[in-house]
Design a protein around this motif. Structure first.
Motif, PDB file in Angstrom:
ATOM      1  N   LEU A   1      -8.854 -69.176  23.780  1.00  0.00           N
ATOM      2  CA  LEU A   1      -9.890 -69.811  22.972  1.00  0.00           C
ATOM      3  C   LEU A   1     -10.212 -71.170  23.558  1.00  0.00           C
ATOM      4  O   LEU A   1      -9.360 -71.798  24.199  1.00  0.00           O
ATOM      5  N   PRO A   2     -11.434 -71.663  23.349  1.00  0.00           N
ATOM      6  CA  PRO A   2     -11.776 -72.983  23.876  1.00  0.00           C
ATOM      7  C   PRO A   2     -10.914 -74.068  23.242  1.00  0.00           C
ATOM      8  O   PRO A   2     -10.538 -73.978  22.075  1.00  0.00           O
ATOM      9  N   ARG A   3     -10.592 -75.041  24.048  1.00  0.00           N
ATOM     10  CA  ARG A   3      -9.810 -76.179  23.556  1.00  0.00           C
ATOM     11  C   ARG A   3     -10.689 -77.025  22.648  1.00  0.00           C
ATOM     12  O   ARG A   3     -11.887 -77.161  22.878  1.00  0.00           O
ATOM     13  N   PRO A   4     -10.098 -77.618  21.618  1.00  0.00           N
ATOM     14  CA  PRO A   4     -10.896 -78.477  20.733  1.00  0.00           C
ATOM     15  C   PRO A   4     -11.364 -79.734  21.467  1.00  0.00           C
ATOM     16  O   PRO A   4     -10.658 -80.260  22.324  1.00  0.00           O
ATOM     17  N   GLN A   5     -12.573 -80.147  21.139  1.00  0.00           N
ATOM     18  CA  GLN A   5     -13.086 -81.377  21.727  1.00  0.00           C
ATOM     19  C   GLN A   5     -12.485 -82.556  20.994  1.00  0.00           C
ATOM     20  O   GLN A   5     -12.334 -82.532  19.771  1.00  0.00           O
ATOM     21  N   THR A   6     -12.158 -83.575  21.752  1.00  0.00           N
ATOM     22  CA  THR A   6     -11.603 -84.766  21.113  1.00  0.00           C
ATOM     23  C   THR A   6     -12.743 -85.631  20.588  1.00  0.00           C
ATOM     24  O   THR A   6     -13.816 -85.714  21.171  1.00  0.00           O
ATOM     25  N   THR A   7     -12.513 -86.241  19.467  1.00  0.00           N
ATOM     26  CA  THR A   7     -13.477 -87.133  18.851  1.00  0.00           C
ATOM     27  C   THR A   7     -13.003 -88.559  19.055  1.00  0.00           C
ATOM     28  O   THR A   7     -11.864 -88.896  18.715  1.00  0.00           O
ATOM     29  N   PRO A   8     -13.856 -89.400  19.645  1.00  0.00           N
ATOM     30  CA  PRO A   8     -13.424 -90.781  19.854  1.00  0.00           C
ATOM     31  C   PRO A   8     -13.211 -91.492  18.517  1.00  0.00           C
ATOM     32  O   PRO A   8     -13.926 -91.243  17.558  1.00  0.00           O
ATOM     33  N   ILE A   9     -12.218 -92.355  18.494  1.00  0.00           N
ATOM     34  CA  ILE A   9     -11.924 -93.132  17.293  1.00  0.00           C
ATOM     35  C   ILE A   9     -12.739 -94.411  17.340  1.00  0.00           C
ATOM     36  O   ILE A   9     -12.705 -95.156  18.331  1.00  0.00           O
ATOM     37  N   ILE A  10     -13.486 -94.656  16.290  1.00  0.00           N
ATOM     38  CA  ILE A  10     -14.293 -95.880  16.197  1.00  0.00           C
ATOM     39  C   ILE A  10     -13.627 -96.782  15.180  1.00  0.00           C
ATOM     40  O   ILE A  10     -13.415 -96.411  14.018  1.00  0.00           O
ATOM     41  N   ARG A  11     -13.269 -97.975  15.615  1.00  0.00           N
ATOM     42  CA  ARG A  11     -12.621 -98.936  14.717  1.00  0.00           C
ATOM     43  C   ARG A  11     -13.660 -99.931  14.213  1.00  0.00           C
ATOM     44  O   ARG A  11     -14.340-100.562  14.997  1.00  0.00           O
ATOM     45  N   ILE A  12     -13.763 -99.994  12.917  1.00  0.00           N
ATOM     46  CA  ILE A  12     -14.752-100.902  12.317  1.00  0.00           C
ATOM     47  C   ILE A  12     -14.188-102.312  12.229  1.00  0.00           C
ATOM     48  O   ILE A  12     -14.876-103.287  12.508  1.00  0.00           O
TER      49      ILE A  12
ATOM     50  N   GLY B   1       7.132 -57.763   9.432  1.00  0.00           N
ATOM     51  CA  GLY B   1       6.565 -58.710   8.467  1.00  0.00           C
ATOM     52  C   GLY B   1       5.515 -59.649   9.027  1.00  0.00           C
ATOM     53  O   GLY B   1       4.947 -60.444   8.280  1.00  0.00           O
ATOM     54  N   ASP B   2       5.218 -59.606  10.322  1.00  0.00           N
ATOM     55  CA  ASP B   2       4.205 -60.488  10.895  1.00  0.00           C
ATOM     56  C   ASP B   2       2.822 -60.153  10.369  1.00  0.00           C
ATOM     57  O   ASP B   2       2.496 -58.992  10.105  1.00  0.00           O
ATOM     58  N   MET B   3       2.002 -61.204  10.224  1.00  0.00           N
ATOM     59  CA  MET B   3       0.611 -61.048   9.810  1.00  0.00           C
ATOM     60  C   MET B   3      -0.256 -61.776  10.831  1.00  0.00           C
ATOM     61  O   MET B   3       0.173 -62.777  11.422  1.00  0.00           O
ATOM     62  N   VAL B   4      -1.473 -61.290  11.045  1.00  0.00           N
ATOM     63  CA  VAL B   4      -2.336 -61.850  12.087  1.00  0.00           C
ATOM     64  C   VAL B   4      -2.607 -63.332  11.855  1.00  0.00           C
ATOM     65  O   VAL B   4      -2.537 -64.130  12.791  1.00  0.00           O
ATOM     66  N   ASP B   5      -2.899 -63.723  10.627  1.00  0.00           N
ATOM     67  CA  ASP B   5      -3.194 -65.143  10.392  1.00  0.00           C
ATOM     68  C   ASP B   5      -1.981 -66.024  10.671  1.00  0.00           C
ATOM     69  O   ASP B   5      -2.111 -67.133  11.196  1.00  0.00           O
ATOM     70  N   GLU B   6      -0.793 -65.549  10.373  1.00  0.00           N
ATOM     71  CA  GLU B   6       0.427 -66.309  10.660  1.00  0.00           C
ATOM     72  C   GLU B   6       0.651 -66.418  12.169  1.00  0.00           C
ATOM     73  O   GLU B   6       1.038 -67.474  12.674  1.00  0.00           O
ATOM     74  N   ILE B   7       0.418 -65.337  12.896  1.00  0.00           N
ATOM     75  CA  ILE B   7       0.569 -65.351  14.353  1.00  0.00           C
ATOM     76  C   ILE B   7      -0.395 -66.368  14.950  1.00  0.00           C
ATOM     77  O   ILE B   7      -0.013 -67.170  15.811  1.00  0.00           O
ATOM     78  N   CYS B   8      -1.643 -66.375  14.485  1.00  0.00           N
ATOM     79  CA  CYS B   8      -2.633 -67.334  14.981  1.00  0.00           C
ATOM     80  C   CYS B   8      -2.224 -68.764  14.659  1.00  0.00           C
ATOM     81  O   CYS B   8      -2.381 -69.665  15.493  1.00  0.00           O
ATOM     82  N   TRP B   9      -1.694 -68.966  13.468  1.00  0.00           N
ATOM     83  CA  TRP B   9      -1.259 -70.313  13.069  1.00  0.00           C
ATOM     84  C   TRP B   9      -0.141 -70.815  13.985  1.00  0.00           C
ATOM     85  O   TRP B   9      -0.111 -71.979  14.357  1.00  0.00           O
ATOM     86  N   ARG B  10       0.770 -69.946  14.370  1.00  0.00           N
ATOM     87  CA  ARG B  10       1.886 -70.349  15.244  1.00  0.00           C
ATOM     88  C   ARG B  10       1.465 -70.491  16.697  1.00  0.00           C
ATOM     89  O   ARG B  10       1.972 -71.353  17.403  1.00  0.00           O
ATOM     90  N   PHE B  11       0.536 -69.650  17.162  1.00  0.00           N
ATOM     91  CA  PHE B  11       0.216 -69.600  18.587  1.00  0.00           C
ATOM     92  C   PHE B  11      -0.848 -70.609  19.005  1.00  0.00           C
ATOM     93  O   PHE B  11      -0.732 -71.236  20.048  1.00  0.00           O
ATOM     94  N   TYR B  12      -1.913 -70.763  18.220  1.00  0.00           N
ATOM     95  CA  TYR B  12      -3.047 -71.597  18.621  1.00  0.00           C
ATOM     96  C   TYR B  12      -2.911 -73.023  18.119  1.00  0.00           C
ATOM     97  O   TYR B  12      -2.299 -73.281  17.095  1.00  0.00           O
ATOM     98  N   GLU B  13      -3.547 -73.937  18.851  1.00  0.00           N
ATOM     99  CA  GLU B  13      -3.561 -75.342  18.451  1.00  0.00           C
ATOM    100  C   GLU B  13      -4.401 -75.510  17.190  1.00  0.00           C
ATOM    101  O   GLU B  13      -5.243 -74.678  16.872  1.00  0.00           O
ATOM    102  N   LYS B  14      -4.199 -76.623  16.516  1.00  0.00           N
ATOM    103  CA  LYS B  14      -4.873 -76.867  15.237  1.00  0.00           C
ATOM    104  C   LYS B  14      -6.394 -76.739  15.347  1.00  0.00           C
ATOM    105  O   LYS B  14      -7.027 -76.111  14.515  1.00  0.00           O
ATOM    106  N   GLY B  15      -6.993 -77.292  16.360  1.00  0.00           N
ATOM    107  CA  GLY B  15      -8.447 -77.250  16.509  1.00  0.00           C
ATOM    108  C   GLY B  15      -8.984 -75.881  16.892  1.00  0.00           C
ATOM    109  O   GLY B  15     -10.180 -75.626  16.793  1.00  0.00           O
ATOM    110  N   GLN B  16      -8.120 -74.981  17.336  1.00  0.00           N
ATOM    111  CA  GLN B  16      -8.542 -73.642  17.730  1.00  0.00           C
ATOM    112  C   GLN B  16      -8.453 -72.640  16.582  1.00  0.00           C
ATOM    113  O   GLN B  16      -8.985 -71.541  16.665  1.00  0.00           O
TER     114      GLN B  16
END
Length: 70
Positions: free
Chosen positions: A57-68, A9-24
């Motif tokens: 896959l490349p790691r996601p780049q972090t975005t600095p938080i700017i506080r107004i 029952g595994d599907m490629v998109d589900e495997i990717c969702w479980r294995f890779y980080e959100k930004g990847q």
């Protein structure tokens, strides 16, 4: 590169969702199909025991938080 053995029952998109980080995840499915020639021919639900190569896959780049305020 990691190797994954599909369960029933595994599907490629589900495997990717479980294995890779959100930004990847945005291009993960396409890259997994590129690394596994013929995988798409198996259909959306992979047969149990199918070997799937999960490329690094490349790691996601972090975005600095700017506080107004404060």
């Amino acid at each position: 590169m990691n190797i994954y053995r599909a369960s029933d029952g595994d599907m490629v998109d589900e495997i990717c969702w479980r294995f890779y980080e959100k930004g990847q995840q945005p291009l993960a499915v396409e890259r997994v199909y590129d690394a596994n020639q013929g995988l798409a021919k198996l259909g959306p639900v992979l047969p149990a025991g199918t070997i799937v190569k999960l490329p690094d896959l490349p790691r996601p780049q972090t975005t600095p938080i700017i506080r107004i305020w404060g």
